[in-house]
Scaffold this motif. Structure first.
Motif, PDB file in Angstrom:
ATOM      1  N   LEU A  22       1.165  10.144   6.247  1.00  0.00           N
ATOM      2  CA  LEU A  22       2.652  10.511   5.763  1.00  0.00           C
ATOM      3  C   LEU A  22       3.723   9.771   6.243  1.00  0.00           C
ATOM      4  CD1 LEU A  22       3.862  13.442   5.295  1.00  0.00           C
ATOM      5  CD2 LEU A  22       3.858  13.707   8.133  1.00  0.00           C
ATOM      6  N   ASP A  23       3.190   8.403   7.151  1.00  0.00           N
ATOM      7  CA  ASP A  23       4.241   7.554   7.655  1.00  0.00           C
ATOM      8  C   ASP A  23       4.303   6.602   6.760  1.00  0.00           C
ATOM      9  OD1 ASP A  23       5.032   8.582  10.236  1.00  0.00           O
ATOM     10  OD2 ASP A  23       3.383   7.389  11.054  1.00  0.00           O
ATOM     11  N   SER A  24       3.402   6.250   5.914  1.00  0.00           N
ATOM     12  CA  SER A  24       3.363   5.437   4.467  1.00  0.00           C
ATOM     13  C   SER A  24       4.101   6.037   3.318  1.00  0.00           C
ATOM     14  CB  SER A  24       1.919   5.313   4.023  1.00  0.00           C
ATOM     15  OG  SER A  24       1.172   6.317   3.781  1.00  0.00           O
ATOM     16  N   ILE A  25       3.581   7.606   3.185  1.00  0.00           N
ATOM     17  CA  ILE A  25       4.471   8.413   1.883  1.00  0.00           C
ATOM     18  C   ILE A  25       6.033   8.182   2.200  1.00  0.00           C
ATOM     19  CG2 ILE A  25       5.386  10.492   0.394  1.00  0.00           C
ATOM     20  CD1 ILE A  25       1.621  10.478   1.718  1.00  0.00           C
ATOM     21  N   ALA A  26       6.697   8.319   3.555  1.00  0.00           N
ATOM     22  CA  ALA A  26       8.138   8.137   4.188  1.00  0.00           C
ATOM     23  C   ALA A  26       8.321   6.779   3.456  1.00  0.00           C
ATOM     24  CB  ALA A  26       8.244   8.411   5.693  1.00  0.00           C
TER      25      ALA A  26
ATOM     26  N   LEU B  19       7.448  17.002  10.695  1.00  0.00           N
ATOM     27  CA  LEU B  19       6.270  17.515  10.541  1.00  0.00           C
ATOM     28  C   LEU B  19       4.821  17.531  10.863  1.00  0.00           C
ATOM     29  CD1 LEU B  19       7.651  17.476   6.410  1.00  0.00           C
ATOM     30  CD2 LEU B  19       7.357  19.165   8.919  1.00  0.00           C
ATOM     31  N   CYS B  20       4.548  15.684  12.076  1.00  0.00           N
ATOM     32  CA  CYS B  20       3.300  15.628  11.961  1.00  0.00           C
ATOM     33  C   CYS B  20       3.562  15.821  14.019  1.00  0.00           C
ATOM     34  CB  CYS B  20       2.768  14.416  11.594  1.00  0.00           C
ATOM     35  SG  CYS B  20       4.091  12.585  11.795  1.00  0.00           S
TER      36      CYS B  20
ATOM     37  N   THR C  94       1.213  20.209   5.362  1.00  0.00           N
ATOM     38  CA  THR C  94       1.801  18.945   5.263  1.00  0.00           C
ATOM     39  C   THR C  94       0.714  18.085   4.435  1.00  0.00           C
ATOM     40  OG1 THR C  94       2.967  19.013   6.716  1.00  0.00           O
ATOM     41  CG2 THR C  94       2.904  16.768   5.929  1.00  0.00           C
ATOM     42  N   LEU C  95      -0.010  17.226   4.668  1.00  0.00           N
ATOM     43  CA  LEU C  95      -0.782  16.716   3.818  1.00  0.00           C
ATOM     44  C   LEU C  95      -2.660  16.747   4.022  1.00  0.00           C
ATOM     45  CD1 LEU C  95      -0.182  13.608   2.308  1.00  0.00           C
ATOM     46  CD2 LEU C  95      -0.965  13.077   4.636  1.00  0.00           C
ATOM     47  N   THR C  96      -2.932  16.891   3.361  1.00  0.00           N
ATOM     48  CA  THR C  96      -5.017  17.527   3.331  1.00  0.00           C
ATOM     49  C   THR C  96      -5.870  16.212   3.423  1.00  0.00           C
ATOM     50  OG1 THR C  96      -4.304  19.587   2.590  1.00  0.00           O
ATOM     51  CG2 THR C  96      -6.741  18.974   2.758  1.00  0.00           C
ATOM     52  N   LEU C  97      -6.681  16.404   4.026  1.00  0.00           N
ATOM     53  CA  LEU C  97      -7.419  15.067   4.170  1.00  0.00           C
ATOM     54  C   LEU C  97      -9.172  16.383   4.302  1.00  0.00           C
ATOM     55  CD1 LEU C  97      -6.595  12.478   6.574  1.00  0.00           C
ATOM     56  CD2 LEU C  97      -6.026  13.227   4.634  1.00  0.00           C
TER      57      LEU C  97
ATOM     58  N   VAL D 271       0.889  -1.068  -0.458  1.00  0.00           N
ATOM     59  CA  VAL D 271       0.245   0.164   0.442  1.00  0.00           C
ATOM     60  C   VAL D 271       0.999   1.320  -0.218  1.00  0.00           C
ATOM     61  CG1 VAL D 271      -1.624   1.275   0.819  1.00  0.00           C
ATOM     62  CG2 VAL D 271      -2.387  -1.069   0.988  1.00  0.00           C
ATOM     63  N   CYS D 272       1.996   1.229   0.466  1.00  0.00           N
ATOM     64  CA  CYS D 272       2.850   2.224   0.655  1.00  0.00           C
ATOM     65  C   CYS D 272       3.672   2.686  -1.239  1.00  0.00           C
ATOM     66  CB  CYS D 272       4.189   2.258   1.803  1.00  0.00           C
ATOM     67  SG  CYS D 272       3.460   2.249   3.283  1.00  0.00           S
ATOM     68  N   LYS D 273       4.196   1.663  -1.233  1.00  0.00           N
ATOM     69  CA  LYS D 273       4.075   1.567  -2.500  1.00  0.00           C
ATOM     70  C   LYS D 273       2.874   2.508  -3.536  1.00  0.00           C
ATOM     71  CE  LYS D 273       6.181  -0.066  -6.592  1.00  0.00           C
ATOM     72  NZ  LYS D 273       6.178   0.378  -7.677  1.00  0.00           N
ATOM     73  N   GLN D 274       1.343   1.744  -3.149  1.00  0.00           N
ATOM     74  CA  GLN D 274       0.823   2.111  -4.320  1.00  0.00           C
ATOM     75  C   GLN D 274       0.546   3.960  -3.542  1.00  0.00           C
ATOM     76  OE1 GLN D 274      -2.246   0.063  -3.135  1.00  0.00           O
ATOM     77  NE2 GLN D 274      -2.844  -1.056  -4.140  1.00  0.00           N
ATOM     78  N   ILE D 275       0.356   4.474  -2.792  1.00  0.00           N
ATOM     79  CA  ILE D 275       0.254   5.770  -2.791  1.00  0.00           C
ATOM     80  C   ILE D 275       1.640   6.876  -2.612  1.00  0.00           C
ATOM     81  CG2 ILE D 275       0.668   7.055  -0.250  1.00  0.00           C
ATOM     82  CD1 ILE D 275      -0.742   5.470   1.042  1.00  0.00           C
ATOM     83  N   VAL D 276       2.710   5.975  -3.390  1.00  0.00           N
ATOM     84  CA  VAL D 276       3.763   6.978  -3.655  1.00  0.00           C
ATOM     85  C   VAL D 276       3.330   7.227  -4.911  1.00  0.00           C
ATOM     86  CG1 VAL D 276       6.155   6.854  -3.725  1.00  0.00           C
ATOM     87  CG2 VAL D 276       5.304   7.047  -1.784  1.00  0.00           C
ATOM     88  N   ASP D 277       3.731   5.443  -5.873  1.00  0.00           N
ATOM     89  CA  ASP D 277       2.865   6.455  -6.729  1.00  0.00           C
ATOM     90  C   ASP D 277       1.739   7.043  -7.747  1.00  0.00           C
ATOM     91  OD1 ASP D 277       5.658   4.393  -7.250  1.00  0.00           O
ATOM     92  OD2 ASP D 277       3.618   2.410  -7.415  1.00  0.00           O
ATOM     93  N   VAL D 278       0.769   6.421  -6.685  1.00  0.00           N
ATOM     94  CA  VAL D 278      -0.357   7.630  -7.503  1.00  0.00           C
ATOM     95  C   VAL D 278      -0.015   9.353  -6.904  1.00  0.00           C
ATOM     96  CG1 VAL D 278      -1.587   7.460  -5.417  1.00  0.00           C
ATOM     97  CG2 VAL D 278      -3.115   7.443  -7.811  1.00  0.00           C
TER      98      VAL D 278
END
Length: 331
Positions: free
Chosen positions: A153-157, A170-171, A216-219, A23-30
């Motif tokens: 954010l952890d998953s993106i890192a 940052l969080c 940093t990040l918006t939901l 899932v981390c890879k999917q998030i970064v790719d998209v």
């Protein structure tokens, strides 16, 4: 017009390590390709959907109650300048909206900077709640969405193999902004000369100018489609989350954090005259956190960064200009 992708993120909260890394890879790719996505499968998704809907009942309150929470820009007798209520214009148009900004409670101690006292303001609260428990619902939703944003954010890192300390800074605090937005329905009587420019095949016009969030990040939770995100291919994509789904996009701090691998997400809001509400969570560092790209020593505090943006926007409004953007470059 294409839609943003929807990703199932439950593996970020439970499951095998293999599923987590996938899932981390999917998030970064998209994010690298499309600059945003819709997240589903987060904890208590259905419950959070119901809570967000209850929060937007704030806009049903009487005007005098809402204006008692307005910023000094709109109600000079009030003390709050940053957190609080921002009313719609008195003279109606096609772009009208009202909003309420809520911060962490208790408020965070402001750094010793000129003008920084606005950053430690307490949240103003309505004298009459829209419904019983509305304030506690607001604070619970703030905390719940902040936890989801931190997990993302952890998953993106992880997906980018970033140093954990860079993203932790940052969080790993309490800071953030919960923003309730009410896009008003189209007025029945407007002069044709004031008609907006139609920008897509669905006869929609811009009600929120394109910008990159200063965060940093918006939901974002929304009741009706309208949000669009521009990918690296310069294509605008509609964000159409299922019930309880959350739009995810990156703020301007990401460009520096990832050395440009992932940029801040350019986004805008389109309208067709239909009433629309949304609730956004902006994940922010604590005020004293130094912002810098990885492996570079120079930087400035998040408070300095945000105050620069806030003062720029305030000056633009006082001067009557409408071309400002919500993004500031790091020095």
């Amino acid at each position: 017009m294409p839609n943003t992708q929807t990703l199932e993120i439950s593996a970020l909260f439970s499951g095998s390590s293999n599923d987590y890394f996938r899932v981390c890879k999917q998030i970064v790719d998209v994010l690298n390709e499309e600059s945003g996505f819709v997240a589903v499968g987060h904890p208590a998704m259905a419950e959070q959907h119901q809570r967000a809907g209850r929060l937007t009942k704030f806009f049903n309150l009487a005007d005098d109650v809402k204006l008692s929470m307005a910023t000094t820009q709109h109600q000079p007798a009030n003390r709050n300048q940053y957190r609080g209520y921002y009313p719609a214009p008195e003279i109606r148009g096609f772009l009208d909206k009202e909003r309420l900004d809520i911060g962490p409670e208790p408020g965070l101690l402001a750094p010793n900077l000129e003008g920084s006292e606005i950053l430690s303001e307490s949240n103003p609260w309505p004298s009459t709640e829209p419904q019983a428990g509305w304030r506690s619902d607001s604070l619970q939703y703030f905390n719940d969405l902040r936890e989801i944003a931190v997990a993302l954010l952890d998953s993106i890192a992880c997906g980018l193999n970033l140093e954990r300390r860079d993203t932790d800074n940052l969080c790993r605090g309490r800071n953030g902004t919960l923003r309730l937005l009410n896009y008003l329905p189209q007025p029945q009587h407007l002069h044709s000369n004031n008609a907006p420019e139609i920008v897509d095949q669905n006869n929609r016009w811009i009600v929120g100018i394109e910008h990159v969030d200063t965060t940093t990040l918006t939901l974002l939770w929304q009741t009706y489609p309208g949000l669009q995100i521009k990918g690296r291919d310069d294509v605008w994509r509609d964000v159409i989350p299922p019930k309880g789904g959350l739009s995810v996009h990156c703020g301007d701090l990401f460009t520096k954090l990832t050395s440009g691998v992932i940029d801040g997400s350019i986004h805008r809001v389109l309208g067709d005259g239909t009433h629309r509400t949304s609730v956004g969570m902006f994940l922010e560092p604590d005020w004293a956190t130094v912002i810098r790209p990885p492996n570079v020593d120079e930087g400035l505090s998040y408070a300095e960064h945000l105050l620069g943006v806030f003062l720029h926007v305030k000056k633009s409004r006082l001067e009557g200009t409408s071309t400002y953007v919500y993004k500031a470059s790091l020095r």
